[in-house]
Enzyme design. Structure first.
Site, mmCIF file in Angstrom:
data_model
loop_
_atom_site.group_PDB
_atom_site.id
_atom_site.type_symbol
_atom_site.label_atom_id
_atom_site.label_comp_id
_atom_site.label_asym_id
_atom_site.label_seq_id
_atom_site.Cartn_x
_atom_site.Cartn_y
_atom_site.Cartn_z
ATOM 1 N N ASP A 127 0.869 -1.170 0.000
ATOM 2 C CA ASP A 127 0.000 0.000 0.000
ATOM 3 C C ASP A 127 0.906 1.221 0.000
ATOM 4 O O ASP A 127 1.976 1.200 0.610
ATOM 5 C CB ASP A 127 -0.898 0.018 1.232
ATOM 6 C CG ASP A 127 -1.991 -1.041 1.185
ATOM 7 O OD1 ASP A 127 -2.381 -1.444 0.080
ATOM 8 O OD2 ASP A 127 -2.447 -1.454 2.259
ATOM 9 N N ASP B 249 -7.263 -1.007 -3.994
ATOM 10 C CA ASP B 249 -8.142 -0.637 -2.880
ATOM 11 C C ASP B 249 -9.063 0.520 -3.266
ATOM 12 O O ASP B 249 -10.255 0.509 -2.953
ATOM 13 C CB ASP B 249 -7.320 -0.230 -1.661
ATOM 14 C CG ASP B 249 -6.445 -1.337 -1.122
ATOM 15 O OD1 ASP B 249 -6.774 -2.523 -1.317
ATOM 16 O OD2 ASP B 249 -5.417 -1.012 -0.502
#
Length: 151
Positions: A109, A123
Site C-alpha cells: 500500500d 483498494d
C-alpha cells in the site's frame, strides 16, 4: 463484457503502479494537500482487518473472487458493470499481489491521506466500485442484476 474489460484495466493499472512504487519509492513523499506516498505492507483485508493472517485472507479472497466473477457476469446495466468491474479488478489486483508479489502474502500500500489508512490503486477501485454499485442499486432500481427465477 464491460465489467470484465474494466476489471482487466484495473488489474494492469494496479500491477504497474505497484511495480513503480516498489522500484522507486524509498521514503515518505508529500504530493499535494493531504495526499502523500509511503510504502507499507498489509497482510489483512481492507483497513488492515485480520492482519497477520495472510494465508487465511488469501484463501478467502480466492473464493470471493470466484463468486464475485459469477455475480459480475449477471450484471445487465452500464452503471452496475462499471462498479462491479472496479470491485472485481481491485480484488484480482490485490489477490495477484498476495500470490505472486513475493511479499509473503502481504499487499504493498502506498497512497496516504490524512486520517485514512494507506491504500493502493486496487483498494481505491474497490471502494469507488462499491459506492457506484450501492448508488446504482439505491437510485437505479434492482433490475440491473439477472436473477435465477422469474422477476
Amino acid at each position: 463484457m464491460l465489467a470484465f474489460a474494466i476489471a482487466a484495466v484495473v488489474v494492469v493499472a494496479d500491477r504497474v503502479t505497484t511495480a513503480l512504487v516498489l522500484d522507486h519509492l524509498h521514503d515518505v513523499r508529500h504530493v499535494w494537500g493531504p495526499v502523500g506516498l509511503a510504502l507499507t505492507f498489509n497482510s489483512g483485508f481492507a483497513f488492515s482487518l485480520f492482519s497477520g493472517r495472510a494465508v487465511a485472507v488469501t484463501v478467502l479472497l480466492c473464493v470471493g473472487v470466484v463468486v464475485l466473477a459469477f455475480v459480475v457476469a449477471q450484471v445487465k446495466t452500464a452503471p452496475l458493470a462499471v462498479g462491479a468491474g472496479l470491485v472485481l479488478g481491485g480484488a484480482i489486483g490485490n489477490l495477484s499481489e498476495r500470490i505472486a508479489g513475493g511479499h509473503g502474502g502481504r499487499v504493498p500500500d502506498f497512497v496516504t491521506l490524512d486520517y485514512w489508512p494507506t491504500f493502493n490503486v486496487a483498494d481505491a477501485c474497490v471502494t469507488v466500485g462499491v459506492i457506484i454499485v450501492v448508488a446504482s442499486l439505491l437510485f437505479g432500481g434492482r433490475s440491473g442484476v439477472e436473477h435465477g427465477g422469474a422477476a
